[in-house]
Scaffold this motif. Structure first.
Motif, PDB file in Angstrom:
ATOM      1  N   ALA A  56       0.837  -1.204   0.000  1.00 47.15           N
ATOM      2  CA  ALA A  56       0.000   0.000   0.000  1.00 47.15           C
ATOM      3  C   ALA A  56       0.873   1.254   0.000  1.00 47.15           C
ATOM      4  CB  ALA A  56      -0.950  -0.012   1.199  1.00 47.15           C
ATOM      5  N   ASP A  57       1.966   1.227   0.752  1.00 45.79           N
ATOM      6  CA  ASP A  57       2.886   2.374   0.738  1.00 45.79           C
ATOM      7  C   ASP A  57       3.447   2.597  -0.667  1.00 45.79           C
ATOM      8  OD1 ASP A  57       2.553   2.880   3.448  1.00 45.79           O
ATOM      9  OD2 ASP A  57       4.307   1.700   4.042  1.00 45.79           O
ATOM     10  N   ALA A  58       3.817   1.503  -1.328  1.00 43.31           N
ATOM     11  CA  ALA A  58       4.332   1.612  -2.699  1.00 43.31           C
ATOM     12  C   ALA A  58       3.243   2.121  -3.637  1.00 43.31           C
ATOM     13  CB  ALA A  58       4.858   0.259  -3.168  1.00 43.31           C
ATOM     14  N   SER A  59       2.029   1.629  -3.448  1.00 43.77           N
ATOM     15  CA  SER A  59       0.902   2.060  -4.274  1.00 43.77           C
ATOM     16  C   SER A  59       0.617   3.541  -4.066  1.00 43.77           C
ATOM     17  CB  SER A  59      -0.337   1.237  -3.925  1.00 43.77           C
ATOM     18  OG  SER A  59      -1.468   1.754  -4.551  1.00 43.77           O
ATOM     19  N   LEU A  60       0.733   4.010  -2.837  1.00 43.66           N
ATOM     20  CA  LEU A  60       0.506   5.419  -2.542  1.00 43.66           C
ATOM     21  C   LEU A  60       1.527   6.284  -3.272  1.00 43.66           C
ATOM     22  CD1 LEU A  60      -1.139   7.487  -0.959  1.00 43.66           C
ATOM     23  CD2 LEU A  60       0.418   7.128   0.963  1.00 43.66           C
ATOM     24  N   GLU A  61       2.779   5.895  -3.213  1.00 43.88           N
ATOM     25  CA  GLU A  61       3.823   6.651  -3.907  1.00 43.88           C
ATOM     26  C   GLU A  61       3.599   6.634  -5.412  1.00 43.88           C
ATOM     27  OE1 GLU A  61       6.080   8.660  -2.514  1.00 43.88           O
ATOM     28  OE2 GLU A  61       4.997   8.124  -0.696  1.00 43.88           O
ATOM     29  N   LEU A  62       3.240   5.485  -5.938  1.00 47.56           N
ATOM     30  CA  LEU A  62       2.977   5.361  -7.370  1.00 47.56           C
ATOM     31  C   LEU A  62       1.796   6.239  -7.777  1.00 47.56           C
ATOM     32  CD1 LEU A  62       3.585   3.962 -10.056  1.00 47.56           C
ATOM     33  CD2 LEU A  62       2.118   2.091  -9.324  1.00 47.56           C
ATOM     34  N   SER A  63       0.721   6.189  -6.998  1.00 51.36           N
ATOM     35  CA  SER A  63      -0.466   6.994  -7.292  1.00 51.36           C
ATOM     36  C   SER A  63      -0.155   8.485  -7.257  1.00 51.36           C
ATOM     37  CB  SER A  63      -1.590   6.676  -6.298  1.00 51.36           C
ATOM     38  OG  SER A  63      -2.000   5.340  -6.414  1.00 51.36           O
ATOM     39  N   LYS A  64       0.636   8.893  -6.269  1.00 49.37           N
ATOM     40  CA  LYS A  64       1.016  10.306  -6.176  1.00 49.37           C
ATOM     41  C   LYS A  64       1.879  10.720  -7.363  1.00 49.37           C
ATOM     42  CE  LYS A  64       0.774  10.860  -1.157  1.00 49.37           C
ATOM     43  NZ  LYS A  64       1.571  11.088   0.078  1.00 49.37           N
ATOM     44  N   SER A  65       2.752   9.818  -7.797  1.00 51.64           N
ATOM     45  CA  SER A  65       3.672  10.173  -8.883  1.00 51.64           C
ATOM     46  C   SER A  65       2.944  10.395 -10.209  1.00 51.64           C
ATOM     47  CB  SER A  65       4.749   9.094  -9.050  1.00 51.64           C
ATOM     48  OG  SER A  65       4.229   7.937  -9.677  1.00 51.64           O
ATOM     49  N   ILE A  66       1.749   9.795 -10.351  1.00 43.99           N
ATOM     50  CA  ILE A  66       0.986   9.988 -11.595  1.00 43.99           C
ATOM     51  C   ILE A  66      -0.269  10.830 -11.365  1.00 43.99           C
ATOM     52  CG2 ILE A  66       1.905   7.911 -12.702  1.00 43.99           C
ATOM     53  CD1 ILE A  66      -0.747   6.487 -12.026  1.00 43.99           C
ATOM     54  N   ASN A  67      -0.368  11.448 -10.172  1.00 46.91           N
ATOM     55  CA  ASN A  67      -1.512  12.309  -9.829  1.00 46.91           C
ATOM     56  C   ASN A  67      -2.845  11.595 -10.022  1.00 46.91           C
ATOM     57  OD1 ASN A  67       0.092  14.609  -9.195  1.00 46.91           O
ATOM     58  ND2 ASN A  67       0.404  14.884 -11.391  1.00 46.91           N
ATOM     59  N   TYR A  68      -2.941  10.398  -9.487  1.00 48.86           N
ATOM     60  CA  TYR A  68      -4.134   9.555  -9.629  1.00 48.86           C
ATOM     61  C   TYR A  68      -4.924   9.604  -8.320  1.00 48.86           C
ATOM     62  CZ  TYR A  68      -6.733   5.206 -10.728  1.00 48.86           C
ATOM     63  OH  TYR A  68      -7.706   4.255 -10.976  1.00 48.86           O
ATOM     64  N   ASP A  69      -5.862  10.555  -8.229  1.00 47.32           N
ATOM     65  CA  ASP A  69      -6.609  10.775  -6.990  1.00 47.32           C
ATOM     66  C   ASP A  69      -7.374   9.529  -6.535  1.00 47.32           C
ATOM     67  OD1 ASP A  69      -5.675  13.330  -6.622  1.00 47.32           O
ATOM     68  OD2 ASP A  69      -7.455  14.313  -7.415  1.00 47.32           O
ATOM     69  N   TRP A  70      -7.978   8.804  -7.477  1.00 44.53           N
ATOM     70  CA  TRP A  70      -8.694   7.580  -7.082  1.00 44.53           C
ATOM     71  C   TRP A  70      -7.713   6.597  -6.456  1.00 44.53           C
ATOM     72  CZ3 TRP A  70     -12.988   5.350  -5.742  1.00 44.53           C
ATOM     73  CH2 TRP A  70     -13.027   3.960  -5.660  1.00 44.53           C
ATOM     74  N   GLY A  71      -6.537   6.458  -7.045  1.00 45.49           N
ATOM     75  CA  GLY A  71      -5.535   5.542  -6.504  1.00 45.49           C
ATOM     76  C   GLY A  71      -5.069   5.964  -5.120  1.00 45.49           C
ATOM     77  N   ILE A  72      -4.878   7.268  -4.931  1.00 53.27           N
ATOM     78  CA  ILE A  72      -4.465   7.774  -3.620  1.00 53.27           C
ATOM     79  C   ILE A  72      -5.568   7.517  -2.596  1.00 53.27           C
ATOM     80  CG2 ILE A  72      -3.852   9.839  -2.291  1.00 53.27           C
ATOM     81  CD1 ILE A  72      -2.706  10.985  -4.969  1.00 53.27           C
ATOM     82  N   GLY A  73      -6.797   7.855  -2.956  1.00 51.46           N
ATOM     83  CA  GLY A  73      -7.918   7.651  -2.036  1.00 51.46           C
ATOM     84  C   GLY A  73      -8.126   6.187  -1.693  1.00 51.46           C
ATOM     85  N   ASN A  74      -8.059   5.327  -2.684  1.00 51.32           N
ATOM     86  CA  ASN A  74      -8.257   3.895  -2.439  1.00 51.32           C
ATOM     87  C   ASN A  74      -7.118   3.335  -1.586  1.00 51.32           C
ATOM     88  OD1 ASN A  74      -9.697   1.476  -2.648  1.00 51.32           O
ATOM     89  ND2 ASN A  74      -8.561   0.852  -4.463  1.00 51.32           N
ATOM     90  N   THR A  75      -5.903   3.826  -1.801  1.00 51.82           N
ATOM     91  CA  THR A  75      -4.779   3.370  -0.983  1.00 51.82           C
ATOM     92  C   THR A  75      -4.965   3.791   0.469  1.00 51.82           C
ATOM     93  OG1 THR A  75      -3.280   3.496  -2.879  1.00 51.82           O
ATOM     94  CG2 THR A  75      -2.273   3.404  -0.706  1.00 51.82           C
ATOM     95  N   TYR A  76      -5.417   5.017   0.696  1.00 47.90           N
ATOM     96  CA  TYR A  76      -5.675   5.436   2.075  1.00 47.90           C
ATOM     97  C   TYR A  76      -6.789   4.601   2.701  1.00 47.90           C
ATOM     98  CZ  TYR A  76      -2.529   9.445   2.120  1.00 47.90           C
ATOM     99  OH  TYR A  76      -1.415  10.252   2.110  1.00 47.90           O
ATOM    100  N   PHE A  77      -7.790   4.225   1.909  1.00 45.22           N
ATOM    101  CA  PHE A  77      -8.832   3.332   2.429  1.00 45.22           C
ATOM    102  C   PHE A  77      -8.212   2.004   2.848  1.00 45.22           C
ATOM    103  CE2 PHE A  77     -11.553  -0.329   1.587  1.00 45.22           C
ATOM    104  CZ  PHE A  77     -12.524  -0.116   2.549  1.00 45.22           C
ATOM    105  N   ILE A  78      -7.375   1.439   1.987  1.00 42.55           N
ATOM    106  CA  ILE A  78      -6.718   0.159   2.297  1.00 42.55           C
ATOM    107  C   ILE A  78      -5.895   0.288   3.571  1.00 42.55           C
ATOM    108  CG2 ILE A  78      -4.893  -1.414   1.524  1.00 42.55           C
ATOM    109  CD1 ILE A  78      -5.930  -0.885  -1.385  1.00 42.55           C
ATOM    110  N   LYS A  79      -5.116   1.362   3.680  1.00 42.93           N
ATOM    111  CA  LYS A  79      -4.297   1.553   4.876  1.00 42.93           C
ATOM    112  C   LYS A  79      -5.163   1.722   6.122  1.00 42.93           C
ATOM    113  CE  LYS A  79      -0.343   3.692   4.660  1.00 42.93           C
ATOM    114  NZ  LYS A  79       0.509   2.540   4.985  1.00 42.93           N
ATOM    115  N   GLY A  80      -6.323   2.388   5.973  1.00 39.81           N
ATOM    116  CA  GLY A  80      -7.252   2.515   7.090  1.00 39.81           C
ATOM    117  C   GLY A  80      -7.826   1.170   7.500  1.00 39.81           C
TER     118      GLY A  80
END
Length: 128
Positions: A56-80
Protein backbone atom coordinates in the motif's frame (compact mmCIF):
# COMPACT_ATOMS: atom_id res chain seq x y z
CA UNK A 1 8.53 -33.36 0.19
CA UNK A 2 8.69 -32.50 3.83
CA UNK A 3 6.37 -30.04 5.54
CA UNK A 4 9.34 -27.77 6.29
CA UNK A 5 9.77 -27.30 2.54
CA UNK A 6 6.24 -25.94 2.27
CA UNK A 7 6.79 -23.57 5.15
CA UNK A 8 10.02 -22.33 3.58
CA UNK A 9 8.40 -21.96 0.17
CA UNK A 10 5.47 -20.05 1.66
CA UNK A 11 7.85 -17.76 3.51
CA UNK A 12 9.53 -16.77 0.25
CA UNK A 13 6.34 -16.39 -1.74
CA UNK A 14 5.22 -13.10 -0.15
CA UNK A 15 8.59 -11.29 -0.30
CA UNK A 16 8.89 -12.22 -3.98
CA UNK A 17 5.40 -10.84 -4.61
CA UNK A 18 6.27 -7.66 -2.77
CA UNK A 19 9.44 -7.19 -4.78
CA UNK A 20 7.62 -7.77 -8.04
CA UNK A 21 4.97 -5.20 -7.14
CA UNK A 22 7.54 -2.68 -5.98
CA UNK A 23 9.17 -2.91 -9.39
CA UNK A 24 5.97 -1.40 -10.77
CA UNK A 25 6.75 1.87 -8.99
CA UNK A 26 8.15 3.99 -11.77
CA UNK A 27 7.48 7.36 -13.35
CA UNK A 28 5.60 6.05 -16.39
CA UNK A 29 3.19 3.82 -14.50
CA UNK A 30 -0.48 3.78 -15.40
CA UNK A 31 -3.71 3.98 -13.45
CA UNK A 32 -4.41 0.36 -14.44
CA UNK A 33 -1.17 -0.74 -12.80
CA UNK A 34 -2.21 1.01 -9.58
CA UNK A 35 -5.63 -0.65 -9.73
CA UNK A 36 -4.00 -4.04 -10.35
CA UNK A 37 -1.72 -3.45 -7.38
CA UNK A 38 -4.78 -2.68 -5.22
CA UNK A 39 -6.42 -5.92 -6.35
CA UNK A 40 -3.31 -7.79 -5.26
CA UNK A 41 -3.18 -5.98 -1.93
CA UNK A 42 -6.78 -6.99 -1.17
CA UNK A 43 -5.77 -10.65 -1.55
CA UNK A 44 -3.03 -10.22 1.08
CA UNK A 45 -4.83 -8.23 3.78
CA UNK A 46 -6.31 -11.15 5.72
CA UNK A 47 -3.24 -13.35 5.98
CA UNK A 48 -0.39 -10.89 5.47
CA UNK A 49 -1.46 -7.43 6.68
CA UNK A 50 2.13 -6.21 7.08
CA UNK A 51 2.97 -7.19 3.51
CA UNK A 52 -0.26 -5.58 2.31
CA UNK A 53 0.72 -2.40 4.13
CA UNK A 54 4.16 -2.35 2.48
CA UNK A 55 2.52 -2.69 -0.93
CA UNK A 56 0.00 0.00 0.00
CA UNK A 57 2.89 2.37 0.74
CA UNK A 58 4.33 1.61 -2.70
CA UNK A 59 0.90 2.06 -4.27
CA UNK A 60 0.51 5.42 -2.54
CA UNK A 61 3.82 6.65 -3.91
CA UNK A 62 2.98 5.36 -7.37
CA UNK A 63 -0.47 6.99 -7.29
CA UNK A 64 1.02 10.31 -6.18
CA UNK A 65 3.67 10.17 -8.88
CA UNK A 66 0.99 9.99 -11.59
CA UNK A 67 -1.51 12.31 -9.83
CA UNK A 68 -4.13 9.55 -9.63
CA UNK A 69 -6.61 10.78 -6.99
CA UNK A 70 -8.69 7.58 -7.08
CA UNK A 71 -5.53 5.54 -6.50
CA UNK A 72 -4.47 7.77 -3.62
CA UNK A 73 -7.92 7.65 -2.04
CA UNK A 74 -8.26 3.89 -2.44
CA UNK A 75 -4.78 3.37 -0.98
CA UNK A 76 -5.67 5.44 2.07
CA UNK A 77 -8.83 3.33 2.43
CA UNK A 78 -6.72 0.16 2.30
CA UNK A 79 -4.30 1.55 4.88
CA UNK A 80 -7.25 2.52 7.09
CA UNK A 81 -8.71 -0.97 6.79
CA UNK A 82 -5.38 -2.54 7.74
CA UNK A 83 -4.92 -0.15 10.68
CA UNK A 84 -8.45 -0.91 11.93
CA UNK A 85 -7.80 -4.66 11.59
CA UNK A 86 -4.68 -4.20 13.72
CA UNK A 87 -6.71 -2.20 16.26
CA UNK A 88 -4.89 1.07 15.53
CA UNK A 89 -8.16 2.99 15.52
CA UNK A 90 -6.81 6.55 15.63
CA UNK A 91 -4.56 5.87 12.65
CA UNK A 92 -7.39 4.13 10.78
CA UNK A 93 -9.64 7.14 11.36
CA UNK A 94 -7.01 9.48 9.89
CA UNK A 95 -6.46 7.25 6.86
CA UNK A 96 -10.21 7.16 6.18
CA UNK A 97 -10.37 10.97 6.37
CA UNK A 98 -7.45 11.23 3.95
CA UNK A 99 -9.24 8.83 1.60
CA UNK A 100 -12.33 11.03 1.64
CA UNK A 101 -10.20 14.10 0.88
CA UNK A 102 -8.71 12.56 -2.26
CA UNK A 103 -12.00 11.05 -3.41
CA UNK A 104 -13.74 14.46 -3.28
CA UNK A 105 -12.50 15.30 -6.77
CA UNK A 106 -14.06 12.13 -8.20
CA UNK A 107 -17.75 12.28 -9.13
CA UNK A 108 -18.29 8.74 -10.36
CA UNK A 109 -20.68 6.27 -8.74
CA UNK A 110 -17.66 4.25 -7.64
CA UNK A 111 -16.13 7.29 -5.91
CA UNK A 112 -19.41 8.27 -4.24
CA UNK A 113 -19.76 4.72 -2.86
CA UNK A 114 -16.16 4.81 -1.67
CA UNK A 115 -16.64 8.19 0.05
CA UNK A 116 -19.78 6.89 1.74
CA UNK A 117 -17.96 3.75 2.90
CA UNK A 118 -15.08 5.81 4.29
CA UNK A 119 -17.48 8.12 6.14
CA UNK A 120 -19.27 5.08 7.53
CA UNK A 121 -15.96 3.59 8.69
CA UNK A 122 -15.13 6.86 10.46
CA UNK A 123 -18.48 6.69 12.23
CA UNK A 124 -17.91 3.09 13.32
CA UNK A 125 -14.48 3.95 14.70
CA UNK A 126 -15.76 6.98 16.59
CA UNK A 127 -18.38 4.84 18.34
CA UNK A 128 -15.92 2.07 19.31
Amino acid sequence: MSSSFYITAAMFKIPILILSCLLLVRANASEKEVDDMHDHIYTLISEFPDSANILADASLELSKSINYDWGIGNTYFIKGFIAKKQNHLSQAFLYYLQAIEFLESENTKKAIRAKTMNMSNCGVISTD
